[in-house]
Design an enzyme around this catalytic site. Structure first.
Site, PDB file in Angstrom:
ATOM      1  N   SER A 176       0.816  -1.216   0.000  1.00  0.00           N
ATOM      2  CA  SER A 176       0.000   0.000   0.000  1.00  0.00           C
ATOM      3  C   SER A 176       0.846   1.261   0.000  1.00  0.00           C
ATOM      4  O   SER A 176       0.504   2.246  -0.658  1.00  0.00           O
ATOM      5  CB  SER A 176      -0.940  -0.006   1.214  1.00  0.00           C
ATOM      6  OG  SER A 176      -1.815  -1.118   1.152  1.00  0.00           O
ATOM      7  N   ASP A 186       2.239 -10.676   5.733  1.00  0.00           N
ATOM      8  CA  ASP A 186       2.980 -10.471   4.486  1.00  0.00           C
ATOM      9  C   ASP A 186       3.825 -11.698   4.154  1.00  0.00           C
ATOM     10  O   ASP A 186       4.649 -11.664   3.232  1.00  0.00           O
ATOM     11  CB  ASP A 186       3.873  -9.234   4.601  1.00  0.00           C
ATOM     12  CG  ASP A 186       3.058  -7.973   4.824  1.00  0.00           C
ATOM     13  OD1 ASP A 186       1.990  -7.853   4.203  1.00  0.00           O
ATOM     14  OD2 ASP A 186       3.475  -7.117   5.622  1.00  0.00           O
ATOM     15  N   ARG A 233       2.170  -9.057  15.262  1.00  0.00           N
ATOM     16  CA  ARG A 233       1.999  -7.700  14.737  1.00  0.00           C
ATOM     17  C   ARG A 233       0.608  -7.129  15.018  1.00  0.00           C
ATOM     18  O   ARG A 233       0.430  -5.899  15.033  1.00  0.00           O
ATOM     19  CB  ARG A 233       2.282  -7.667  13.235  1.00  0.00           C
ATOM     20  CG  ARG A 233       1.400  -8.573  12.409  1.00  0.00           C
ATOM     21  CD  ARG A 233       1.764  -8.536  10.931  1.00  0.00           C
ATOM     22  NE  ARG A 233       1.282  -7.323  10.300  1.00  0.00           N
ATOM     23  CZ  ARG A 233       1.588  -6.948   9.062  1.00  0.00           C
ATOM     24  NH1 ARG A 233       2.399  -7.688   8.326  1.00  0.00           N
ATOM     25  NH2 ARG A 233       1.090  -5.848   8.539  1.00  0.00           N
ATOM     26  N   ARG A 264       8.897   0.773   6.864  1.00  0.00           N
ATOM     27  CA  ARG A 264       7.619   1.391   6.470  1.00  0.00           C
ATOM     28  C   ARG A 264       7.002   2.069   7.685  1.00  0.00           C
ATOM     29  O   ARG A 264       6.860   1.454   8.741  1.00  0.00           O
ATOM     30  CB  ARG A 264       6.687   0.330   5.898  1.00  0.00           C
ATOM     31  CG  ARG A 264       5.307   0.855   5.573  1.00  0.00           C
ATOM     32  CD  ARG A 264       4.521  -0.139   4.755  1.00  0.00           C
ATOM     33  NE  ARG A 264       3.088   0.044   4.939  1.00  0.00           N
ATOM     34  CZ  ARG A 264       2.156  -0.590   4.253  1.00  0.00           C
ATOM     35  NH1 ARG A 264       2.514  -1.455   3.326  1.00  0.00           N
ATOM     36  NH2 ARG A 264       0.878  -0.378   4.486  1.00  0.00           N
ATOM     37  N   PRO A 265       6.590   3.321   7.564  1.00  0.00           N
ATOM     38  CA  PRO A 265       6.169   4.075   8.743  1.00  0.00           C
ATOM     39  C   PRO A 265       4.841   3.676   9.365  1.00  0.00           C
ATOM     40  O   PRO A 265       4.732   3.622  10.594  1.00  0.00           O
ATOM     41  CB  PRO A 265       6.077   5.521   8.214  1.00  0.00           C
ATOM     42  CG  PRO A 265       6.874   5.543   6.974  1.00  0.00           C
ATOM     43  CD  PRO A 265       6.743   4.179   6.381  1.00  0.00           C
ATOM     44  N   LYS A 271      -6.561   3.769   6.243  1.00  0.00           N
ATOM     45  CA  LYS A 271      -5.829   4.116   5.020  1.00  0.00           C
ATOM     46  C   LYS A 271      -5.668   5.617   4.808  1.00  0.00           C
ATOM     47  O   LYS A 271      -5.246   6.037   3.732  1.00  0.00           O
ATOM     48  CB  LYS A 271      -6.540   3.502   3.804  1.00  0.00           C
ATOM     49  CG  LYS A 271      -6.561   1.975   3.789  1.00  0.00           C
ATOM     50  CD  LYS A 271      -5.183   1.381   3.526  1.00  0.00           C
ATOM     51  CE  LYS A 271      -5.245  -0.138   3.453  1.00  0.00           C
ATOM     52  NZ  LYS A 271      -3.932  -0.742   3.109  1.00  0.00           N
ATOM     53  N   ASP A 323      -8.055  -5.174   0.593  1.00  0.00           N
ATOM     54  CA  ASP A 323      -6.776  -5.397   1.270  1.00  0.00           C
ATOM     55  C   ASP A 323      -6.965  -5.848   2.712  1.00  0.00           C
ATOM     56  O   ASP A 323      -6.449  -6.889   3.122  1.00  0.00           O
ATOM     57  CB  ASP A 323      -5.951  -4.112   1.228  1.00  0.00           C
ATOM     58  CG  ASP A 323      -4.545  -4.318   1.769  1.00  0.00           C
ATOM     59  OD1 ASP A 323      -3.891  -5.301   1.364  1.00  0.00           O
ATOM     60  OD2 ASP A 323      -4.090  -3.504   2.589  1.00  0.00           O
ATOM     61  N   HIS A 345      -6.479  -9.638   4.087  1.00  0.00           N
ATOM     62  CA  HIS A 345      -5.417  -9.998   5.037  1.00  0.00           C
ATOM     63  C   HIS A 345      -5.905 -10.929   6.145  1.00  0.00           C
ATOM     64  O   HIS A 345      -5.088 -11.534   6.840  1.00  0.00           O
ATOM     65  CB  HIS A 345      -4.818  -8.741   5.667  1.00  0.00           C
ATOM     66  CG  HIS A 345      -3.788  -8.072   4.822  1.00  0.00           C
ATOM     67  ND1 HIS A 345      -2.746  -8.751   4.233  1.00  0.00           N
ATOM     68  CD2 HIS A 345      -3.621  -6.770   4.474  1.00  0.00           C
ATOM     69  CE1 HIS A 345      -1.994  -7.900   3.562  1.00  0.00           C
ATOM     70  NE2 HIS A 345      -2.503  -6.698   3.682  1.00  0.00           N
ATOM     71  N   HIS A 374       0.064  -9.881   0.150  1.00  0.00           N
ATOM     72  CA  HIS A 374      -0.074  -9.213  -1.136  1.00  0.00           C
ATOM     73  C   HIS A 374       0.438 -10.122  -2.250  1.00  0.00           C
ATOM     74  O   HIS A 374       1.017 -11.177  -1.998  1.00  0.00           O
ATOM     75  CB  HIS A 374       0.716  -7.905  -1.132  1.00  0.00           C
ATOM     76  CG  HIS A 374       0.219  -6.916  -0.138  1.00  0.00           C
ATOM     77  ND1 HIS A 374       0.936  -5.799   0.239  1.00  0.00           N
ATOM     78  CD2 HIS A 374      -0.934  -6.861   0.583  1.00  0.00           C
ATOM     79  CE1 HIS A 374       0.259  -5.102   1.122  1.00  0.00           C
ATOM     80  NE2 HIS A 374      -0.879  -5.732   1.354  1.00  0.00           N
TER      81      HIS A 374
END
Length: 531
Positions: A63, A155, A187, A261-262, A342, A420, A424, A480
């Site tokens: 993303s 992921d 996570r 990735r932030p 998002k 998405d 997931h 993904h």
């Protein structure tokens, strides 16, 4: 300035193209209106992974990079590729902030905590980077090293943490037992990004204070026990190592957070570093627990201004003249709309790493991009989104239709998270419902924006996900994909080029639709065929 026809960029997050299959939730959802759009308007299949979005060859899209490239109009070498190069050349061991952290730990005779998503998924992190820093620390003479590991399963395949950590234990053994796995967290807890502080609280306890949290004596046994109660890697309940009872994060310790990735690193990192962060005003945390002013915290990349540590191993170089910035300079009015999950993607990432919208959390009078506005729709407070596959898509559409009827905006960026976020979860049927929901919302938007207000919709995705819910081995797929994604443009007066299209060409194409000159920073051409 006012455009002749406004443009709406609708990003269906995780909406890819794949062959018909029982695991193709996109195909099986029977998206009747999308099929109507494809039969009526020009459309094509575009690349959204690997080299086409600045990632290593065959690396699945995500993303963050998808939204960056949708707004950039150029290929931007992404964090994974940069850090892979730094690791391969061992330049990561010479990085100024990392070396200073080693010096800090030696000077204070304290512990070095290596924290991050321990995964080879390559979306938020890659364990090669953490391992490279671990080896560099040993070479520097550091012997007190703690691993605070976050497990993936989202992921990657759902249950790889056992093997990953087994290999790490062997590596520790090979290095004279320097290093210990001090804590573990799925996570789901450590990388929440939607202010579910009850999740962050448990991960924080495992790392910092060891209070009201599980423990283990054998990490591999603990993971197996979690698997036995149907907790895959994402859902592993945070726990600390009883053999490292006093190994919690303390004053004078240092943390290197290896996520690049932030978005999913912001919340836990802000809690660890910033006493003014909203979590510390929340009953979930008390001031007495805060030690962020007594540690050295290093992030691989800049996460957010809410992470108050100044130590960034690889500071950002934001892109200039991205689509949003360029339209703003021309005096065009734009709107960004998404649900909480998002909102950073249609702001910070779409703007090439420029934080005009405070990661999507700015009020309209705080936005530093001229003529730009935001509508933030709250995400549903559910444990996992398969429990509400519609997410907030209907509410987003309701608000969007209100905005369209005002006839004020020249450009709108919309994100629908469903394909998405529900994809997931690995729940195939729920993902089909998610896709069907979006089909219904696209029809509503098309009727108002295209048919009543003469607008042009550009409908696409940032990467694939929902089209492959079952992998080639018959296992549930939550991650993904490298699939192509659709680009549909609701303009009957154009033709599209079919020469290896890529999502980074969306920005120059939108400018072409608006009859606006493409800036030199956008190195890619429009997909519209003018011949």
């Amino acid at each position: 300035m006012k455009v002749k026809r406004p443009v709406l960029l609708a990003i269906l997050d995780g909406w890819g193209i794949s062959e018909p299959d029982k695991g193709n939730a996109v195909d099986n959802a029977n998206m009747v209106f999308v099929e109507y759009l494809k039969k009526t308007y020009p459309w094509l299949k575009a690349h959204a992974s690997g080299k086409w979005v600045g990632l290593p060859e065959n690396q699945m899209g995500n993303s963050e990079v998808g939204h960056i490239h949708l707004g950039a109009g150029r290929i931007n070498l992404e964090s994974l590729a940069k850090l892979n190069h730094e690791t391969k050349t061992n330049n990561i061991a010479k990085n100024d902030e990392i070396v200073k952290t080693f010096e800090y730990v030696k000077k204070n005779n304290s512990a070095l905590h290596l924290m991050g998503l321990f995964s080879n998924g390559g979306v938020h992190s890659h364990f090669d980077h953490m391992i490279a820093i671990y080896k560099a620390a040993i070479d520097y003479g550091i012997t007190n090293i703690k691993f605070d590991l976050i497990t993936d399963g989202r992921d990657t395949k759902p249950k790889l943490a056992y093997d990953f950590i087994k290999d790490l234990l062997e590596l520790i053994k090979q290095n004279n037992n320097i290093g210990i796995i001090s804590s573990i967290s799925g996570r789901y807890y450590a990388m929440d990004r939607d202010k579910r502080f009850d999740r962050s609280r448990i991960a924080y306890n495992a790392i910092v204070n060891r209070n009201n949290v599980r423990s283990f004596t054998n990490i591999l046994d603990y993971i197996q026990q979690e698997y036995m109660i149907n907790h895959d890697d994402e859902m592993i309940i945070p726990a600390f190592n009883q053999d490292d009872l006093n190994g919690n994060l303390k004053a004078n310790d240092a943390i290197i957070m290896t996520n690049f990735r932030p978005d999913r690193a912001i919340q836990i990192s802000s809690i660890l570093t910033n006493k003014n962060y909203i979590a510390w005003q929340n009953e979930a945390f008390s001031d007495a627990e805060f030690i962020g002013d007594k540690i050295r915290f290093v992030s691989m990349m800049k996460y957010s201004d809410s992470v108050t540590s100044p130590h960034i191993a690889y500071p950002p170089k934001p892109l200039t003249n991205t689509l949003g910035q360029y339209l703003s300079q021309l005096g065009l009015k734009q709107l960004r709309i998404a649900e909480t999950e998002k909102i950073a993607h249609v702001t910070f990432f779409f703007d090439g790493g420029n934080d005009y919208f405070k990661n999507g959390l700015a009020k309209n009078d705080e936005i530093t991009l001229a003529n730009a506005y935001i509508d933030l729709i709250p995400s549903a407070k559910v444990a996992t989104y398969d429990l509400k596959p519609q997410m907030s898509a209907v509410e987003i559409t309701d608000k969007l239709l209100e905005e369209i009827k005002k006839d004020e905006f020249d450009f709108i960026v919309l994100n629908f998270a469903n394909c998405d976020m529900v994809g997931h979860t690995g729940n195939n049927k729920a993902t089909e419902i998610a896709c069907k929901t979006l089909d219904e919302q696209l029809k509503r938007i098309h009727e108002e924006f295209v048919l009543r207000h003469n607008g042009i919709m550009v409908i696409t995705a940032d990467h694939g996900n929902a089209e492959i819910m079952i992998d080639k081995d018959g296992q549930v797929n939550k991650k993904h994909t490298t699939s192509l994604v659709p680009i549909i443009i609701t303009d009957l007066n154009i033709k599209l080029k079919q020469n290896d299209p890529e999502i980074a060409k969306v920005a120059p194409t939108i400018l072409d639709l608006m009859n606006i000159e493409i800036p030199k920073e956008m190195e890619l051409e429009s997909m519209i065929d003018h011949n």
